[in-house]
Motif scaffolding. Structure first.
Motif, mmCIF file in Angstrom:
data_model
loop_
_atom_site.group_PDB
_atom_site.id
_atom_site.type_symbol
_atom_site.label_atom_id
_atom_site.label_comp_id
_atom_site.label_asym_id
_atom_site.label_seq_id
_atom_site.Cartn_x
_atom_site.Cartn_y
_atom_site.Cartn_z
ATOM 1 N N PHE A 167 49.145 40.840 42.232
ATOM 2 C CA PHE A 167 49.630 39.638 41.541
ATOM 3 C C PHE A 167 48.762 38.431 41.874
ATOM 4 C CE2 PHE A 167 54.411 40.934 41.196
ATOM 5 C CZ PHE A 167 54.085 41.818 40.189
ATOM 6 N N ALA A 168 48.515 38.235 43.162
ATOM 7 C CA ALA A 168 47.749 37.067 43.607
ATOM 8 C C ALA A 168 46.323 37.107 43.055
ATOM 9 C CB ALA A 168 47.729 37.019 45.130
ATOM 10 N N ILE A 169 45.727 38.292 43.066
ATOM 11 C CA ILE A 169 44.360 38.434 42.544
ATOM 12 C C ILE A 169 44.319 38.100 41.057
ATOM 13 C CG2 ILE A 169 42.543 40.111 42.026
ATOM 14 C CD1 ILE A 169 43.334 41.550 44.654
ATOM 15 N N LEU A 170 45.285 38.618 40.315
ATOM 16 C CA LEU A 170 45.273 38.423 38.865
ATOM 17 C C LEU A 170 45.507 36.968 38.481
ATOM 18 C CD1 LEU A 170 47.154 41.613 37.616
ATOM 19 C CD2 LEU A 170 44.726 41.076 37.347
ATOM 20 N N GLU A 171 46.441 36.290 39.153
ATOM 21 C CA GLU A 171 46.689 34.879 38.825
ATOM 22 C C GLU A 171 45.463 34.028 39.118
ATOM 23 O OE1 GLU A 171 49.839 32.458 40.054
ATOM 24 O OE2 GLU A 171 51.213 33.241 38.551
ATOM 25 N N ASP A 200 52.832 22.999 37.432
ATOM 26 C CA ASP A 200 52.677 23.524 38.797
ATOM 27 C C ASP A 200 51.252 23.993 39.060
ATOM 28 O OD1 ASP A 200 55.302 22.996 39.300
ATOM 29 O OD2 ASP A 200 55.965 25.092 39.394
ATOM 30 N N MET A 201 50.656 24.684 38.084
ATOM 31 C CA MET A 201 49.292 25.200 38.297
ATOM 32 C C MET A 201 48.284 24.059 38.407
ATOM 33 S SD MET A 201 48.907 28.755 36.164
ATOM 34 C CE MET A 201 49.562 30.272 36.889
ATOM 35 N N ALA A 202 48.551 22.970 37.681
ATOM 36 C CA ALA A 202 47.680 21.807 37.828
ATOM 37 C C ALA A 202 47.831 21.225 39.234
ATOM 38 C CB ALA A 202 48.017 20.760 36.777
ATOM 39 N N ALA A 203 49.070 21.169 39.723
ATOM 40 C CA ALA A 203 49.309 20.651 41.074
ATOM 41 C C ALA A 203 48.691 21.568 42.137
ATOM 42 C CB ALA A 203 50.813 20.512 41.310
ATOM 43 N N GLU A 204 48.663 22.873 41.850
ATOM 44 C CA GLU A 204 48.094 23.841 42.796
ATOM 45 C C GLU A 204 46.568 23.870 42.739
ATOM 46 O OE1 GLU A 204 49.928 27.504 41.629
ATOM 47 O OE2 GLU A 204 51.945 26.661 41.856
ATOM 48 N N GLY A 205 45.985 23.174 41.766
ATOM 49 C CA GLY A 205 44.538 23.146 41.642
ATOM 50 C C GLY A 205 43.945 24.324 40.896
ATOM 51 N N LEU A 206 44.804 25.183 40.316
ATOM 52 C CA LEU A 206 44.296 26.322 39.553
ATOM 53 C C LEU A 206 43.679 25.871 38.237
ATOM 54 C CD1 LEU A 206 46.853 29.289 39.848
ATOM 55 C CD2 LEU A 206 44.427 29.320 40.424
#
Length: 885
Positions: free
Chosen positions: A327-331, A370-376
C-alpha cells in the motif's frame, strides 16, 4: 508493422518510454500491471492486447489477423517461461485470466474470464499438481459457468440454479462445503447445460477458449451496459478497451488462500486508514459480485462494525503486513489513493490490479487536501484531483438527527448520503418511475452491471447481499447515490415485488429511507437537512480561487437563490430572467391584461400595476448582491406562455381590464403563433411594445437608487439579431435611466448589452458591439438555433444520436464546441475587434458544465454563470481550466 501485444512480469517489459504507463494504449489495468511489475511488486506474468486492437477488431469484422495471433502466442510463451507451466498441458497446466482494461475505470461494465485453460484432461492434471482435487474441480466449475455466461452468452440463471440445487440436495449453505465429488458431478451437469443451450459440447481446445474469451472481452465494449456507462460518464466510444491475459493465481486453494479488494484510504470518508474486504478460499469475482459477504481487512474496521469473523490483519498477519507495505509503495509511486485487487495463494501475496480509486466527493476533497499537506502533491495538483461534478454529491441532504426514525434493519454503509423514495425492484421500473418525476429506491438482492440505468435513475440503492466493495457500492459511490448493501435482515421477492424484514412487508411504491452513512433502512420518509460546505471544501475552494482567471456568477431571480449563490462564492448574477417574476399568482392577471390590451394606453395601465412589484423584486436581489454586477435580461419569452387557457382565467382578466370575455378571446386568437419560440419574443417585444422594456428599466434603476451600496446593473436585451434592434432598445433604457436619475438626484453606473443567442448575432458581432457594452452568450437558445433542434423535444432522439456517434455528448448538457463553440469564438473575436474592453460571459446551462467551462477559458471569456448549486462546480472547473491551460 504495428505491435498490438506487450508483455509484463518476470523481469520483462516490452516497449519504450512512450508505451510504459501509456493508459491510452495499454488501458489503465495494463499500464498499472506493467508499472507494478517494474517497481518489483509481485505481479503474475502476462501480456496486454492494446486498445488499438479493439478498434481494429471491429474494423476487421470482429476477427483477428494472423500477425496478432502470432503475437499472442509469443505472449503465452512468455507466461509459460516465467511460471514453468504449459498452456494445455495435461499434467501441470497453465491457466490464465482474460480481463478487460479501458483507459478509465468502468467497474463491472466489461467482461472477465478466469481459470481459462481447463478441460476434461487438464482438470485432472491440476488436481494432481496442486494435490487438491476439490480446488481443481471448483476451478473447472467456475470456468464453465463464467465462460458460458461471458463468451457463449447462455442463460446464467440456469447455472446458478444448478449450483443452489446441488447445495440443497446435500444440506449445504456455502459453496465451500461442496466436496470434490459434488463439484465433479456439478461440472458434468454444467457441460450438459452448455450442450443443451448452445447445441455443441463445451469447448475443450484451450486455444479456442482463449480466442473466444479475448473476442468476448473486446465485444463487451459495445455491450448495452457499457454504452450506458460511457454516456453517463462522457467516455468517448472510440477509446476502446485493452485485454489483459495473465497467469492465474488462486485464492481458492484452502484456508491459507484468499482474495480481496482494498483501498489505501477510505473511499467514503477519505480517512487515511486502510479500507477493504477479503474472503478466504475464494476467487476475486466472489468479492466484487457480492456472492458471499466478505470479511473486513483491518481489525479496527471489524470492531467498529461489531463483526465476528476475523479480519485479515488477525487471520493472516504476515500477509497483511506485506500488503500494508505494498500500500505504502503504491501510494508513493502513483501519488493517489489506490484501489487494489489481490490474491493470496497458499500464503503468498500476488497483486492483480491497482488503479486510482473511485471515491465520494467528501473523500476526494479530504484526500486531495491531506495529500497536499503530506507533501505528496502540490496545491495546484490537489485542485485538479477533484472532479468538479462530484461536488454535486456534497449538496445532497443528510437525515435530520432529531427526526423520528422507524428503523427496519441495518446493512453496510456503502455510499454516503440520505434518500427517500418509492420501492422498485428492477432497473426498468426505476427508470420509468423516475421519468414520471417519482423519487425511487432500487431494491435488489444484488446489483449487476445490467442495472446501471436503474441505478442512475434511482435516488438510492438497497441490496440484500454484497459488501462495501461490491458492484452496487462502487457504482453508487461513483454516481453519488446513497447505498446500503449487504442488508442481511431483509428478504426480497423480486417476482412478487415484496420486501420483507422483521415480520413486516413492503411492496412496490411503498416509501422507505436509506442512510448511506450509517447503513440504516427506515420505513417512510425521514426529513433531511442541507449540508454546510466547510472544512476541506473551503480549503480547496481557496486554492481554486487563487488559480482561476474567470469570474463565476449565478443565474438567479429571487433573493433566496441569490443568497444561496453568494454563500457558494458567486461573484454576481450573470442572468436574472425577469419573466420568472411575472408568473407569480398575484401578478399573472396584470401581465395578461398587459398582453391582451389592444392599445398602448391599456398596456401602460397594466404595466403601472407591475412596476412596484418589479422594483421590489430587483431591490431584494440588489441588496444581496450589493456592489456586484447583476445582469438582468428584459422580458424574453413569447407571449403565449402567459396567456390564459381556462374559462375562469379569461373571466379574471376581463374583470381586471374592464372588457368582455369574447373580446379578450378574440385578442388571444390574434396573438396565436405557429412557432412562438422563433416568433414575437425577445427584443421584438421591445421594438413593438417599447413601454414594456421602459417599465422594466425604470424598475431596475429605481431599485438600484434605493440602496446605499448600489449594484452594477447590466441590462441585457435578448434575441438581438441586428445592430439596429439593440440601438432602439438602448435608447429606451438610457431614457428611463436619465428620468430616474433626475428624479432621485443620484446617478449609478450601468451597462447595456445583449444576449448572443442567434447565429446572425454571432456573425454580426462587430457591428452589434458598436452599441453593446457586453455580450452574454445564451447557449441554450444558441444551441437550438444553430442545430435546429428543440431542447424541449430533443430528449426523444438525442440519446440515440449520442450512441451512434452523431454527437459526442448531449449538446444541451455539454457545449457543441465544433459548431456552437465556433460561433462563440467568432463573436468574441469580432466583438473585441470593435470594442477591446467588451465584457464577455456565458449564462446558458452550459455555464455549470466543466467541459464547456474549459472551452470558455480557452476562448478568453470573462465569466461563466451557473445555477446557484452549480457555482462551486463552476469555480473548481474554472480553476482546473486555467491550470491545465
Amino acid at each position: 508493422m504495428t505491435q498490438y501485444v506487450f508483455r509484463f512480469g518476470g523481469g520483462v517489459s516490452d516497449g519504450d518510454d512512450t508505451v510504459r504507463g501509456n493508459k491510452n494504449l495499454l488501458g489503465g489495468k495494463g499500464a498499472n500491471l506493467d508499472g507494478m511489475a517494474s517497481i518489483g511488486l509481485p505481479v503474475p506474468p502476462g501480456f496486454t492486447i492494446t486498445t488499438e486492437m479493439c478498434t481494429a477488431y471491429y474494423a476487421n469484422g470482429q476477427s483477428f489477423p494472423d500477425s496478432v495471433r502470432a503475437e499472442v502466442a509469443h505472449g503465452i510463451a512468455h507466461i509459460e517461461a516465467v511460471t514453468g507451466k504449459s498452456f494445455g498441458d495435461a499434467s501441470d497446466p497453465l491457466l490464465v485470466s482474460v480481463r478487460s482494461g479501458a483507459r478509465v475505470s468502468m467497474p463491472g461494465m466489461m467482461d472477465t474470464v478466469l481459470n481459462l485453460g481447463l478441460n476434461d484432461e487438464t482438470v485432472e492434471g491440476l488436481a494432481a499438481s496442486s494435490g487438491d482435487p476439490r480446488f481443481a474441480w471448483d476451478s473447472y466449475r467456475r470456468f464453465i459457468q463464467m465462460y458460458a455466461d461471458v463468451v457463449l452468452e447462455l442463460d446464467h440463471g440456469a447455472f446458478e440454479e444448478a449450483l443452489e440445487i446441488a447445495k440443497e440436495d446435500n444440506g449445504y449453505y456455502l459453496d465451500t462445503e461442496l466436496t470434490a465429488g459434488d463439484l465433479k458431478s456439478l461440472v458434468s451437469e454444467y457441460k450438459n447445460l452448455v450442450e443443451a443451450q448452445w447445441g455443441k459440447p463445451f469447448p475443450q481446445n484451450v486455444q479456442d477458449q482463449l480466442w473466444g474469451a479475448v473476442g468476448a472481452v473486446f465485444g463487451s465494449w459495445e455491450s448495452e451496459r457499457a454504452k450506458v456507462y460511457r454516456r453517463l460518464n462522457s467516455i468517448p466510444s472510440d477509446w476502446g478497451t485493452a485485454v489483459n491475459v495473465q497467469a492465474m493465481v488462486f485464492g481458492n486453494m484452502g484456508e491459507t488462500s484468499a482474495t480481496g479488494v482494498a483501498f489505501t484510504r477510505d473511499p467514503a470518508t477519505g480517512e487515511n486508514a486502510y479500507y477493504g474486504e477479503y474472503l478466504i478460499n475464494a476467487q476475486g469475482e466472489d468479492v466484487v459480485a457480492g456472492i458471499r459477504t466478505p470479511q473486513y481487512l483491518t481489525t479496527a474496521a471489524r470492531e467498529r462494525a461489531g463483526a465476528k469473523p476475523l479480519s485479515m490483519e488477525e487471520a493472516m498477519p504476515e500477509v497483511y503486513a506485506e500488503l500494508a507495505r505494498v500500500f505504502a509503495i503504491l501510494e508513493t509511486h502513483y501519488r493517489d489513493m489506490q484501489d487494489i485487487e489481490f490474491t493470496v495463494e497458499r500464503g503468498t501475496l500476488w497483486m492483480l490490479q491497482t488503479r486510482s480509486g473511485k471515491r465520494t466527493a467528501k473523500a476526494a476533497l479530504k484526500i486531495a487536501v491531506d495529500m497536499a499537506a503530506e507533501g505528496l502533491i502540490s496545491e495546484e495538483e490537489a485542485v485538479c484531483r477533484v472532479d468538479p461534478m462530484a461536488l454535486d454529491q456534497l449538496l445532497h441532504p443528510t437525515l435530520d438527527p432529531d427526526a423520528p426514525r422507524d428503523v427496519l434493519t441495518k446493512g453496510l454503509p456503502a455510499s454516503p448520503g440520505a434518500a427517500s423514495g418509492k420501492i422498485v425492484f428492477d432497473a426498468d421500473t426505476a427508470e420509468q418511475f423516475a421519468q414520471m418525476g417519482e423519487s425511487v429506491i432500487l431494491v435488489r438482492v444484488e446489483t449487476s452491471p445490467e442495472d446501471i440505468h436503474g441505478m442512475h435513475a434511482a435516488k438510492g440503492i438497497l441490496t440484500a447481499r454484497g459488501g462495501m466493495t461490491s458492484h452496487a457500492a462502487v457504482v453508487a459511490r461513483g454516481m453519488g447515490r446513497p447505498c446500503v448493501s449487504g442488508a442481511g435482515g431483509i428478504s426480497i421477492d423480486a417476482k412478487d415485488k415484496v420486501l420483507r424484514t422483521g415480520g413486516r412487508s413492503f411492496g412496490e411504491g411503498d416509501v422507505i429511507t436509506l442512510d448511506g452513512s450509517t447503513g440504516e433502512v427506515m420505513a417512510g420518509e425521514v426529513p433531511t437537512l442541507q449540508p454546510e460546505l466547510v472544512g476541506d471544501f473551503g480549503t480547496l475552494m481557496v486554492w481554486a480561487d487563487k488559480a482561476r482567471r474567470m469570474k463565476v456568477r449565478t443565474n438567479a431571480e429571487t433573493p433566496a437563490d441569490a443568497q444561496t449563490a453568494r454563500d457558494f462564492g458567486a461573484e454576481g448574477i450573470g442572468l436574472c430572467r425577469t419573466e420568472h417574476m411575472f408568473f407569480d399568482a398575484a401578478r399573472i392577471t396584470a401581465v395578461r391584461q398587459m398582453i391582451l390590451a389592444d392599445s398602448e394606453a391599456g398596456r401602460r395601465a397594466a404595466l403601472d400595476k407591475l412596476l412596484p412589484e418589479q422594483r421590489s423584486d430587483f431591490a431584494g436581489i440588489f441588496k444581496v448582491m450589493a456592489g456586484l454586477p447583476v445582469t438582468i435580461r428584459l422580458l424574453d419569452p413569447p407571449l403565449h406562455e402567459f396567456l390564459p387557457h381556462e374559462e375562469s382565467e379569461f373571466a379574471d382578466v376581463a374583470q381586471a381590464a374592464g372588457v368582455g370575455i369574447e373580446l379578450l378571446k378574440q385578442r388571444a386568437s390574434e396573438l396565436h403563433e405557429f412557432n412562438p419560440m422563433l416568433g414575437h419574443r425577445g427584443c421584438r417585444l421591445g421594438v413593438t411594445f417599447p413601454e414594456i422594456y421602459e417599465m422594466q428599466a425604470r424598475a431596475i434603476f429605481e431599485a438600484a437608487c434605493l440602496l446605499e451600496i448600489a449594484p452594477v446593473p447590466e441590462i441585457m436585451i435578448p434575441l438581438v439579431g441586428t445592430k439596429r434592434e439593440l440601438e432602439l432598445m438602448k435608447e429606451v433604457v438610457d431614457k428611463a435611466a436619465e428620468q430616474v436619475f433626475a428624479e432621485q438626484g443620484r446617478r449609478i453606473e450601468y451597462l447595456v448589452g445583449t444576449m448572443i443567442e442567434l447565429p446572425r448575432a454571432a456573425l454580426m458581432a462587430d457591428k452589434i458591439a458598436e452599441c453593446g457594452a457586453f455580450f452574454s452568450f445564451g447557449t441554450n437558445d444558441l444551441t437550438q438555433t444553430t442545430l435546429g433542434v428543440s431542447r424541449d423535444d430533443a430528449a426523444r432522439f438525442l440519446s440515440v444520436y449520442v450512441d451512434k456517434g452523431i454527437y459526442e455528448r448531449d449538446p444541451f448538457v455539454s457545449l457543441d464546441i465544433e459548431g456552437v463553440g465556433q460561433l462563440i469564438e467568432i463573436a468574441a473575436q469580432k466583438g473585441r475587434a470593435t470594442r477591446p474592453d467588451i465584457k464577455l460571459g456565458i449564462c446558458g446551462e452550459h455555464g455549470g458544465d466543466p467541459a464547456s467551462i474549459a472551452f470558455c477559458e480557452a476562448t478568453g471569456l470573462d465569466y461563466v454563470s451557473a445555477s446557484p448549486y452549480r457555482v462551486p462546480i463552476a469555480r473548481l472547473a474554472a480553476a482546473q481550466a486555467a491550470l491545465r491551460g
